[in-house]
Scaffold this active site. Structure first.
Site, PDB file in Angstrom:
ATOM      1  N   ASP A 258      16.538  36.255 -22.385  1.00  0.00           N
ATOM      2  CA  ASP A 258      16.668  34.909 -22.931  1.00  0.00           C
ATOM      3  C   ASP A 258      16.904  33.923 -21.780  1.00  0.00           C
ATOM      4  O   ASP A 258      18.029  33.785 -21.292  1.00  0.00           O
ATOM      5  CB  ASP A 258      17.846  34.910 -23.921  1.00  0.00           C
ATOM      6  CG  ASP A 258      18.019  33.582 -24.639  1.00  0.00           C
ATOM      7  OD1 ASP A 258      17.581  32.551 -24.102  1.00  0.00           O
ATOM      8  OD2 ASP A 258      18.614  33.589 -25.729  1.00  0.00           O
TER       9      ASP A 258
ATOM     10  N   GLU B 128       3.592  28.282 -12.262  1.00  0.00           N
ATOM     11  CA  GLU B 128       3.563  27.382 -11.101  1.00  0.00           C
ATOM     12  C   GLU B 128       3.102  28.100  -9.835  1.00  0.00           C
ATOM     13  O   GLU B 128       3.663  29.145  -9.469  1.00  0.00           O
ATOM     14  CB  GLU B 128       4.970  26.785 -10.882  1.00  0.00           C
ATOM     15  CG  GLU B 128       4.996  25.730  -9.798  1.00  0.00           C
ATOM     16  CD  GLU B 128       6.369  25.078  -9.609  1.00  0.00           C
ATOM     17  OE1 GLU B 128       7.267  25.269 -10.459  1.00  0.00           O
ATOM     18  OE2 GLU B 128       6.524  24.388  -8.589  1.00  0.00           O
TER      19      GLU B 128
ATOM     20  N   HIS C 130       2.320  24.257  -0.783  1.00  0.00           N
ATOM     21  CA  HIS C 130       2.247  24.216  -2.243  1.00  0.00           C
ATOM     22  C   HIS C 130       0.882  23.744  -2.719  1.00  0.00           C
ATOM     23  O   HIS C 130       0.259  24.364  -3.577  1.00  0.00           O
ATOM     24  CB  HIS C 130       3.340  23.299  -2.792  1.00  0.00           C
ATOM     25  CG  HIS C 130       3.332  23.185  -4.279  1.00  0.00           C
ATOM     26  ND1 HIS C 130       3.799  24.198  -5.086  1.00  0.00           N
ATOM     27  CD2 HIS C 130       2.894  22.210  -5.100  1.00  0.00           C
ATOM     28  CE1 HIS C 130       3.651  23.839  -6.348  1.00  0.00           C
ATOM     29  NE2 HIS C 130       3.104  22.634  -6.379  1.00  0.00           N
TER      30      HIS C 130
ATOM     31  N   LYS D  95      16.711  23.516  -9.541  1.00  0.00           N
ATOM     32  CA  LYS D  95      15.449  23.830 -10.243  1.00  0.00           C
ATOM     33  C   LYS D  95      14.653  24.815  -9.397  1.00  0.00           C
ATOM     34  O   LYS D  95      14.045  25.765  -9.912  1.00  0.00           O
ATOM     35  CB  LYS D  95      14.664  22.542 -10.492  1.00  0.00           C
ATOM     36  CG  LYS D  95      13.413  22.701 -11.340  1.00  0.00           C
ATOM     37  CD  LYS D  95      12.174  23.086 -10.539  1.00  0.00           C
ATOM     38  CE  LYS D  95      10.953  23.246 -11.443  1.00  0.00           C
ATOM     39  NZ  LYS D  95       9.773  23.726 -10.689  1.00  0.00           N
TER      40      LYS D  95
END
Ligand code: NDP
Length: 429
Positions: free
Chosen positions: A285, A82, A383, A269
């Protein structure tokens, strides 16, 4: 693909698998090159790591810069697809370093192994028996993995709970044993699972019940890492926004996430945008870290913000992030994937504890990056400008065309693949 049923696939070489895939799916030479050539992780190693390997899958690896944590400089390897995450983390790390940097702390690295016992004729008595035999059980667990004991870790304690006591259903009544294991610098899943499996027969003997599940818990709430930053408002001034306005905007944004799960999920998030890339880059992990982090965000009964932002008595913006952080600097893929090894070396972390602390500091920076943008210009301005290159590539731009098309998209304030396709066609004429 006409079928997902390919018998014997697991027994083939990678080359044979590609031939089968070519037959079924029509692979181009370029696809094959992308799958097996120019990869830091050679396909032979990959073939030993998981099953049915046909190649490797790469992500961009960027560097988060400017991080000063407990007075030590860190360059942060971040594997992520991203745009703008790495830039945002670096931007905030620069602000925080001017405020003295992040400070961090962590608990001992104690992980939990669970054992489920059912069918006891007297659950209360079974619980007492387990507690009375605590030292015998701990010794048996440690005998199953003596090397971790010699490293200063191992099974340190246990406790027992009865779930659904008095329930009519034989399926829901159970005794749950928690084995607390110090896993030192390993994430520890395999050693924990070895220990709980090895003591299961002894547990059955003691409780006169039947053991079903024997596995670690990913809710690693005894393996916590915490980061903090204190920023004076003048360091937050952005464009036409005063530092006080930015500070207050960040606190308002945090309060929204603290009170509303719909916002909290997106807020968190954004925190994981900073955390996952290092967890991935270091071969850890990330599903385990994600699962533990989100569960911890709901520990008070309502899913809420992972971070906490407030104003201190001097008007500074204070941010804190505490999360379970079950990562390792040894074990799993950390020393198998060449780039994981490289990332750990680049970070210069000496222990899993230090790695965990760095990770939460980056998560805190990432959260402030998002909240600061949201509280000022909005997220899209920065962004989308960074995203424009990916949009240009998705529309078919290559080489020098990528930046030219990306700039045109920004100029026209239309950062969309449809628009980019039009521009690519024009460019080619
Ligand atoms: P390993 O099984 O690779 O074990 C780590 C090993 O590293 C230890 O056995 C130890 O072996 C060695 N070691 C060397 N130095 C140290 C040190 N300083 N501290 C601790 N150990 C050291 O890895 P983990 O047990 O950490 O398991 C992690 C993997 O398990 C991950 O890949 C994860 O994806 C996977 N997994 C996750 C599950 C989950 O999250 N639910 C479930 C099952 C697996 P020795 O002492 O013999 O040298």
């Amino acid at each position: 693909m006409d079928t997902s049923r390919i018998p014997g696939f697991y027994n083939m070489t990678v080359q044979e698998r590609l031939e089968v895939l070519s037959r079924l799916h029509g692979l181009q030479d370029e696809d094959i090159e992308n799958l097996i050539i120019d990869s830091s992780l050679d396909v032979g190693t990959a073939d030993k790591m998981i099953e049915n390997v046909i190649g490797t899958f790469e992500l961009p690896l960027g560097l988060g810069l400017n991080f000063l944590i407990n007075g030590k400089e860190y360059v942060i390897p971040m594997a992520i697809e991203e745009a703008s995450v790495v830039a945002s983390a670096s931007h905030i790390a620069k602000i925080v370093r001017n405020a003295g940097g992040f400070t961090t702390e962590s608990t001992e690295r104690v992980m939990i192994g669970q054992i489920q016992v059912v069918g006891c004729s007297d659950f209360i008595l079974a619980k007492e028996e387990i507690l009375q035999n605590k030292s015998v059980l701990l010794e048996a667990a440690n005998n199953a993995y003596p090397s971790i004991v010699s490293r200063g870790g191992g099974a340190e304690d246990l406790d027992v709970r009865i779930l659904n006591e008095g329930s009519d259903s034989v399926y829901s009544q159970m005794l749950i044993i928690h084995l607390y294991i110090n896993t030192c610098d390993a994430m520890g899943a395999n050693m924990i699972n070895t220990m709980v499996e090895s003591i299961a027969p002894l547990v059955e003997e003691i409780t006169k019940g039947k053991v079903y599940l024997r596995i670690l818990s990913n809710y690693a709430d005894r393996c916590l890492a915490k980061a903090r930053c204190v920023i004076s408002p003048e360091l937050l001034q952005t464009g036409d926004f005063s530092g006080e306005e930015v500070r207050d905007g960040v606190i308002h944004a945090y309060q929204f996430a603290a009170s509303d799960p719909y916002r909290a999920v997106t807020h968190n998030k954004g925190i994981m945008n900073g955390i996952d890339p290092i967890v991935i880059a270091t071969g850890n992990d990330w599903r385990a870290v994600e699962a533990g982090a989100h569960a911890y965000a709901a520990r008070n009964g309502q899913y809420s913000s992972m971070t906490n932002w407030f104003k201190d008595e001097n008007g500074n913006l204070v941010g804190e992030l505490e999360l379970p952080m079950s990562v390792g600097t040894v074990g799993g893929a950390t020393r198998v994937h060449p780039l994981a090894k490289f990332s750990l070396d680049l970070l210069g972390v000496k222990s899993a504890k230090e790695l965990a602390e760095v990770i939460v500091a980056v998560g805190l920076a990432q959260n402030l990056g998002a909240l600061k943008a949201l509280a000022t210009d909005g997220i899209q301005k920065g962004h989308m400008a960074l995203h424009s290159r990916s949009v240009a590539i998705a529309a078919g731009a290559t080489g020098e065309m990528i930046d030219i098309i990306a700039q045109e998209l920004i100029k026209e304030k239309q950062i969309r693949v449809g628009k980019a396709k039009e521009l690519v066609e024009q460019y080619k004429k």
